[in-house]
Write a protein that holds these residues in place. Structure first.
Motif, PDB file in Angstrom:
ATOM      1  N   ALA A  85     -33.089 -12.557 -66.101  1.00  0.00           N
ATOM      2  CA  ALA A  85     -33.689 -13.645 -67.372  1.00  0.00           C
ATOM      3  C   ALA A  85     -33.849 -14.905 -67.576  1.00  0.00           C
ATOM      4  O   ALA A  85     -34.539 -15.730 -67.930  1.00  0.00           O
ATOM      5  CB  ALA A  85     -34.043 -12.657 -68.721  1.00  0.00           C
ATOM      6  N   VAL A  86     -32.645 -15.463 -67.248  1.00  0.00           N
ATOM      7  CA  VAL A  86     -31.988 -16.458 -67.338  1.00  0.00           C
ATOM      8  C   VAL A  86     -31.409 -17.161 -66.012  1.00  0.00           C
ATOM      9  O   VAL A  86     -30.580 -18.074 -66.152  1.00  0.00           O
ATOM     10  CB  VAL A  86     -30.885 -16.839 -68.687  1.00  0.00           C
ATOM     11  N   ARG A  87     -31.637 -16.495 -64.846  1.00  0.00           N
ATOM     12  CA  ARG A  87     -30.945 -16.990 -63.840  1.00  0.00           C
ATOM     13  C   ARG A  87     -31.808 -16.933 -62.667  1.00  0.00           C
ATOM     14  O   ARG A  87     -32.643 -16.227 -62.462  1.00  0.00           O
ATOM     15  CB  ARG A  87     -29.700 -16.164 -63.283  1.00  0.00           C
ATOM     16  N   MET A  88     -31.994 -18.276 -61.457  1.00  0.00           N
ATOM     17  CA  MET A  88     -32.696 -18.061 -60.422  1.00  0.00           C
ATOM     18  C   MET A  88     -32.094 -18.728 -59.444  1.00  0.00           C
ATOM     19  O   MET A  88     -31.076 -19.365 -59.620  1.00  0.00           O
ATOM     20  CB  MET A  88     -33.998 -19.078 -60.772  1.00  0.00           C
ATOM     21  N   LYS A 127     -28.811  -5.226 -70.766  1.00  0.00           N
ATOM     22  CA  LYS A 127     -29.896  -6.084 -71.674  1.00  0.00           C
ATOM     23  C   LYS A 127     -29.349  -7.456 -71.472  1.00  0.00           C
ATOM     24  O   LYS A 127     -30.084  -8.263 -71.225  1.00  0.00           O
ATOM     25  CB  LYS A 127     -29.522  -5.747 -73.108  1.00  0.00           C
ATOM     26  N   ASP A 128     -28.024  -7.830 -71.301  1.00  0.00           N
ATOM     27  CA  ASP A 128     -27.491  -9.003 -71.255  1.00  0.00           C
ATOM     28  C   ASP A 128     -27.126  -9.051 -69.646  1.00  0.00           C
ATOM     29  O   ASP A 128     -26.031  -8.833 -69.334  1.00  0.00           O
ATOM     30  CB  ASP A 128     -26.297  -9.548 -72.215  1.00  0.00           C
ATOM     31  N   ASP A 129     -27.918  -9.767 -68.814  1.00  0.00           N
ATOM     32  CA  ASP A 129     -27.462  -9.900 -67.556  1.00  0.00           C
ATOM     33  C   ASP A 129     -27.198 -11.373 -67.231  1.00  0.00           C
ATOM     34  O   ASP A 129     -27.324 -11.680 -66.046  1.00  0.00           O
ATOM     35  CB  ASP A 129     -28.290  -9.166 -66.500  1.00  0.00           C
ATOM     36  N   ALA A 130     -27.037 -12.311 -68.118  1.00  0.00           N
ATOM     37  CA  ALA A 130     -26.670 -13.549 -67.684  1.00  0.00           C
ATOM     38  C   ALA A 130     -25.308 -13.600 -67.082  1.00  0.00           C
ATOM     39  O   ALA A 130     -24.328 -12.944 -67.366  1.00  0.00           O
ATOM     40  CB  ALA A 130     -26.600 -14.479 -68.921  1.00  0.00           C
ATOM     41  N   PHE A 131     -25.277 -14.763 -66.138  1.00  0.00           N
ATOM     42  CA  PHE A 131     -23.812 -14.720 -65.697  1.00  0.00           C
ATOM     43  C   PHE A 131     -22.965 -15.555 -66.688  1.00  0.00           C
ATOM     44  O   PHE A 131     -23.309 -16.264 -67.325  1.00  0.00           O
ATOM     45  CB  PHE A 131     -23.941 -15.900 -64.373  1.00  0.00           C
ATOM     46  N   ARG A 132     -21.735 -15.335 -66.329  1.00  0.00           N
ATOM     47  CA  ARG A 132     -20.619 -16.175 -66.935  1.00  0.00           C
ATOM     48  C   ARG A 132     -20.080 -16.939 -65.828  1.00  0.00           C
ATOM     49  O   ARG A 132     -20.130 -16.899 -64.463  1.00  0.00           O
ATOM     50  CB  ARG A 132     -19.354 -15.406 -67.504  1.00  0.00           C
ATOM     51  N   ALA A 133     -19.449 -18.187 -66.239  1.00  0.00           N
ATOM     52  CA  ALA A 133     -19.185 -19.200 -65.325  1.00  0.00           C
ATOM     53  C   ALA A 133     -18.042 -18.622 -64.312  1.00  0.00           C
ATOM     54  O   ALA A 133     -18.123 -18.832 -63.104  1.00  0.00           O
ATOM     55  CB  ALA A 133     -18.429 -20.418 -65.813  1.00  0.00           C
ATOM     56  N   PHE A 309     -36.702 -17.152 -68.075  1.00  0.00           N
ATOM     57  CA  PHE A 309     -37.208 -17.638 -66.864  1.00  0.00           C
ATOM     58  C   PHE A 309     -38.762 -17.452 -66.831  1.00  0.00           C
ATOM     59  O   PHE A 309     -39.464 -16.546 -67.291  1.00  0.00           O
ATOM     60  CB  PHE A 309     -37.080 -16.507 -65.506  1.00  0.00           C
ATOM     61  N   GLN A 310     -39.490 -18.646 -66.332  1.00  0.00           N
ATOM     62  CA  GLN A 310     -41.073 -18.781 -66.486  1.00  0.00           C
ATOM     63  C   GLN A 310     -41.325 -19.223 -65.090  1.00  0.00           C
ATOM     64  O   GLN A 310     -40.828 -20.527 -64.476  1.00  0.00           O
ATOM     65  CB  GLN A 310     -41.389 -19.705 -67.399  1.00  0.00           C
ATOM     66  N   TRP A 311     -42.468 -18.902 -64.315  1.00  0.00           N
ATOM     67  CA  TRP A 311     -42.929 -19.468 -63.353  1.00  0.00           C
ATOM     68  C   TRP A 311     -43.798 -20.735 -63.801  1.00  0.00           C
ATOM     69  O   TRP A 311     -44.576 -20.729 -64.558  1.00  0.00           O
ATOM     70  CB  TRP A 311     -43.835 -18.574 -62.266  1.00  0.00           C
ATOM     71  N   ALA A 320     -43.142 -10.922 -61.009  1.00  0.00           N
ATOM     72  CA  ALA A 320     -43.279 -11.284 -62.451  1.00  0.00           C
ATOM     73  C   ALA A 320     -42.047 -11.590 -63.258  1.00  0.00           C
ATOM     74  O   ALA A 320     -41.085 -11.038 -62.761  1.00  0.00           O
ATOM     75  CB  ALA A 320     -44.004 -10.087 -63.189  1.00  0.00           C
ATOM     76  N   PRO A 321     -42.008 -12.350 -63.738  1.00  0.00           N
ATOM     77  CA  PRO A 321     -40.770 -12.934 -64.619  1.00  0.00           C
ATOM     78  C   PRO A 321     -40.317 -11.700 -65.429  1.00  0.00           C
ATOM     79  O   PRO A 321     -41.003 -10.944 -66.225  1.00  0.00           O
ATOM     80  CB  PRO A 321     -41.085 -14.157 -65.516  1.00  0.00           C
ATOM     81  N   PRO A 322     -39.157 -11.674 -65.613  1.00  0.00           N
ATOM     82  CA  PRO A 322     -38.572 -10.502 -66.586  1.00  0.00           C
ATOM     83  C   PRO A 322     -38.681 -10.973 -67.962  1.00  0.00           C
ATOM     84  O   PRO A 322     -38.973 -12.123 -68.228  1.00  0.00           O
ATOM     85  CB  PRO A 322     -36.960 -10.590 -66.170  1.00  0.00           C
ATOM     86  N   PRO A 323     -38.637  -9.882 -68.806  1.00  0.00           N
ATOM     87  CA  PRO A 323     -38.808 -10.122 -70.056  1.00  0.00           C
ATOM     88  C   PRO A 323     -37.823 -11.141 -70.673  1.00  0.00           C
ATOM     89  O   PRO A 323     -36.582 -11.013 -70.301  1.00  0.00           O
ATOM     90  CB  PRO A 323     -38.545  -8.774 -70.866  1.00  0.00           C
TER      91      PRO A 323
END
Length: 346
Positions: A85-88, A127-133, A309-311, A320-323
């Motif tokens: 949701a926050v990574r491309m 639920k939280d699949d953001a990367f960490r550095a 994320f948004q196209w 489709a972008p994830p929620p």
């Protein structure tokens, strides 16, 4: 980017070798090339995704635009992959492999990209699949292991430019409690001569380069990544170069309205973190086609720091972008650059 002698394809010795190259030179980008080598009466064929990626981190979103052109039916332009949701990310270089003695469809590394990362970080279903550095190296090694399996089928001499990787990956997004970031990972090869025209191909550990945030005191501006790499001093000018030169194709677009003019100026002057993402998006949507050939493929997306994320310009059949979920209430103004657990090596 690193200085190199431009080499738009992998070249092999002439003995018993089948070489198939599709090249269509444009102003800024080359269409993906292909190479093939003999393996008994079979051949390994690899299609390259070539193009460029433009990245800019504004005060409320990080934007990623991808350009590629292809003149052949089997060529593959680079594509944006939704990693969370926050990574491309974008994978360029040797992305499609047709293996010998296989009746299966070609291996598409760009299609496997999201799954490789999910497996490496065990993010599936969380639920939280953001990367960490600190996760960047884990991602790099997971992709490395897959590339090494494929590269083991390459047994003839491959001539790449000195600084030209087999594969280049761009990652961009937002990290909770850290802020926006962008990285590149380059996968180079080393070959050992085993004699009788046989070579062992080894893929080295990736080289990591953090594009954003830059070192303290360095400008926060429009960034550009290309494959194959080019020497910025002798290659085609980047978007930032053209803006700094007040290129006539961009002047009117830049000054379309007061907010847009201010946002572009902030980005050019090294203060992109103060610019408005919507204005930069509108500028890039008009500016990139203006300086590229008509047949150039253009896709664009962003990670909004609140909505995810948004196209912006989605390619055909784009997922489709994830929620989206609210990553954080506030973006750090001057985040420190993280340190990888281990320095990349050979």
């Amino acid at each position: 980017m690193a200085t190199r002698q431009h080499n738009s394809k992998f070249s092999f010795p002439s003995f018993g070798l089948i070489l198939s190259v599709f090249i269509c030179v444009h102003l800024w980008i080359l269409s993906p090339s292909a190479f093939a080598q003999e393996a008994g009466d079979q051949e390994v064929a690899v299609n390259l995704a070539e193009g460029k990626v433009v990245i800019c981190a504004a005060k409320d979103a990080i934007i990623l635009a991808v350009m590629g052109a292809h003149g052949e039916a089997d060529s593959r332009p680079p594509a944006i992959t939704i990693l969370s949701a926050v990574r491309m990310g974008v994978m360029m270089g040797a992305i499609e492999w047709v293996l010998p003695d296989s009746q299966d469809k070609p291996v598409r590394l760009d299609n496997e990209f999201k799954g490789l990362i999910a497996a490496a970080l065990n993010t599936t279903g969380q639920k939280d699949d953001a990367f960490r550095a600190s996760d960047i190296e884990s991602v790099g090694i997971a992709v490395l292991e897959r590339i090494r399996v494929l590269a083991g089928s390459l047994h003839h001499k491959i001539n790449l430019g000195e600084d030209e990787p087999l594969i280049r990956i761009v990652l961009a997004g937002y990290v909770r409690d850290y802020g926006p970031e962008a990285w590149t990972m380059d996968y180079h090869i080393r070959q050992d001569d085993l004699g009788n025209g046989i070579w062992r191909t080894r893929v080295l550990r990736p080289n990591y380069n953090q594009l954003y945030p830059p070192e303290k005191g360095k400008p926060k501006t429009i960034m550009e990544v290309r494959y194959p790499p080019e020497n910025r001093a002798t290659g085609e000018p980047e978007l930032l170069d053209l803006l700094q030169q007040n290129d006539s194709r961009l002047a009117k677009i830049r000054s379309a309205n007061e907010v847009q003019a201010k946002s572009v100026t902030l980005a050019v002057d090294g203060q992109s973190q103060k610019s408005d993402a919507t204005s930069l998006v509108n500028f890039l949507k008009a500016a990139l086609p203006a300086i590229s050939p008509p047949e150039t493929n253009l896709s664009m997306a962003k990670v909004d720091y609140d909505a995810g994320f948004q196209w912006i310009l989605a390619p055909p059949k784009a997922p489709a972008p994830p929620p989206g979920e609210k990553p954080n209430e506030k973006t750090p103004e001057e985040p420190e650059r993280p340190t990888l657990r281990h320095k990349s090596g050979n």
